[in-house]
Design an enzyme around this catalytic site. Structure first.
Site, PDB file in Angstrom:
ATOM      1  N   CYS A 140       0.445  11.405   5.509  1.00 44.55           N
ATOM      2  CA  CYS A 140       1.861  11.067   4.619  1.00 44.55           C
ATOM      3  C   CYS A 140       2.552   9.590   4.295  1.00 44.55           C
ATOM      4  CB  CYS A 140       2.658  12.194   4.384  1.00 44.55           C
ATOM      5  SG  CYS A 140       1.904  13.462   5.800  1.00 44.55           S
ATOM      6  N   TYR A 182       7.999   2.455  -0.719  1.00 40.17           N
ATOM      7  CA  TYR A 182       6.834   2.534  -0.148  1.00 40.17           C
ATOM      8  C   TYR A 182       6.078   1.561   0.705  1.00 40.17           C
ATOM      9  CZ  TYR A 182       7.566   7.125  -1.398  1.00 40.17           C
ATOM     10  OH  TYR A 182       7.191   8.289  -0.994  1.00 40.17           O
ATOM     11  N   GLU A 207      -3.378  15.240   0.401  1.00 45.71           N
ATOM     12  CA  GLU A 207      -2.647  13.794  -0.399  1.00 45.71           C
ATOM     13  C   GLU A 207      -3.764  13.125  -1.846  1.00 45.71           C
ATOM     14  OE1 GLU A 207      -0.235  12.085  -0.467  1.00 45.71           O
ATOM     15  OE2 GLU A 207       0.785  12.989   1.470  1.00 45.71           O
TER      16      GLU A 207
HETATM   17  C1  LIG Z   1       2.694  14.261  -1.501  1.00 43.45           C
HETATM   18  C2  LIG Z   1       3.298  12.767  -0.328  1.00 43.45           C
HETATM   19  N1  LIG Z   1       2.871  12.776   0.349  1.00 43.45           N
HETATM   20  C3  LIG Z   1       3.583  12.003   1.268  1.00 43.45           C
HETATM   21  C4  LIG Z   1       4.786  11.029   0.513  1.00 43.45           C
HETATM   22  C5  LIG Z   1       5.679   9.790   1.224  1.00 43.45           C
HETATM   23  N2  LIG Z   1       6.279  10.089   2.420  1.00 43.45           N
HETATM   24  C6  LIG Z   1       6.913  12.124   2.144  1.00 43.45           C
HETATM   25  S1  LIG Z   1       8.074  12.540   3.099  1.00 43.45           S
HETATM   26  C7  LIG Z   1       7.668  11.048   4.241  1.00 43.45           C
HETATM   27  C8  LIG Z   1       8.053  10.850   5.909  1.00 43.45           C
HETATM   28  C9  LIG Z   1       9.921   9.865   5.876  1.00 43.45           C
HETATM   29  O1  LIG Z   1      10.711  10.028   4.326  1.00 43.45           O
HETATM   30  C10 LIG Z   1       6.830  10.074   3.166  1.00 43.45           C
HETATM   31  C11 LIG Z   1       6.312   8.668   3.655  1.00 43.45           C
HETATM   32  C12 LIG Z   1       5.297  11.979  -0.461  1.00 43.45           C
HETATM   33  N3  LIG Z   1       6.520  11.642  -1.071  1.00 43.45           N
HETATM   34  N4  LIG Z   1       4.222  12.588  -1.024  1.00 43.45           N
END
Ligand SMILES: Cc1ncc(C[n+]2csc(CCO)c2C)c(N)n1
Length: 232
Positions: A135, A163, A205
């Site tokens: 993620c 990001y 993902e």
């Molecule tokens: C489906 C999905 N996958 C990954 C993320 C990104 N993300 C979610 S929580 C996190 C950790 C830092 O806050 C990160 C990088 C997202 N938004 N949605």
């Protein structure tokens, strides 16, 4: 080769598919239909609420206090940083309280979060981090690929900015280092299981983009629509 480099390499084909998914490409180009993004934002807010809880399970499963503190901090930043971003999006997109109250998680959002809970429930800290690392890491790589894109839609620019930030990179690097340290200390069977969690999350993902692009619904809702079409 480090554990994370190895699993990243194994996951590469499915990561490439995410990089080239129409949702991601159109977001970068600014041509993504806002209906799809709106759907994504609502499903992602659900995903993040559960992601924060999985991070908190990681905090509880840590065997040293410094790691407990870091993961609890990560859970808090997911709530604050990511969810506040989503609140901003919800406002910009005009998502109403009624819509939020009527929200139902789509099959993929439900399955992906369930996968993370399962890894966290059954395993140790390494299982939790292996399931949540894609993620962070995949979004970081997407942020890097899209950072020079200037989509005309300001909402998409904001998404990309989150990001591709240094703040985000340091979080990803921290989790990569943590997973490598754990992988060195555990058994081969543990590493195999951790690899599987990482690969399954990588698949999900990709499925998450698909879900949003296709505005996925549960089969019963599809049947209702089909019955309606059939009878009218
Ligand atoms: C489906 C999905 N996958 C990954 C993320 C990104 N993300 C979610 S929580 C996190 C950790 C830092 O806050 C990160 C990088 C997202 N938004 N949605």
């Amino acid at each position: 080769m480090s554990f994370t480099k190895e699993v990243r390499k194994k996951a590469d084909p499915i990561w490439q598919a995410s990089f080239h998914h129409p949702f991601v490409k159109e977001l970068g180009e600014g041509t993504l239909d806002l209906t799809r993004f709106r759907y994504y934002v609502m499903q992602d807010a659900y995903y993040l609420r559960h992601f924060a809880r999985v991070q908190a399970i990681g905090a509880a499963k840590s065997t040293d206090l410094a790691t407990t503190a870091r993961l609890a901090h990560h859970a808090q930043s997911t709530c604050e940083a990511e969810l506040s971003l989503h609140e901003t999006f919800a406002e910009l997109l005009g998502i109403t309280e009624e819509e939020k109250a009527a929200f139902i998680p789509a099959p993929t959002a439900y399955a992906y979060t369930s996968h993370m809970y399962r890894a966290a429930y059954e395993g140790h800290l390494g299982d939790v981090i292996a399931a949540i690392l894609p993620c962070y890491w995949l979004y970081y790589e997407i942020g890097e690929r899209l950072k020079d894109c200037k989509p005309a839609e300001p909402i998409y620019q904001k998404w990309i900015g989150t990001y591709s930030s240094d703040w985000f990179r340091s979080l990803v690097e921290e989790q990569i280092a943590r997973l490598d340290a754990i992988a060195e200390a555990v058994t081969e069977a543990d590493r195999k299981r951790m690899e599987q969690h990482f690969l399954i999350s990588s698949e999900y993902e990709y499925e998450f983009w698909e879900m949003a692009y296709r505005l996925e619904t549960w089969p019963s809702a599809r049947k209702e629509i089909q019955a309606y079409v059939h009878n009218n």
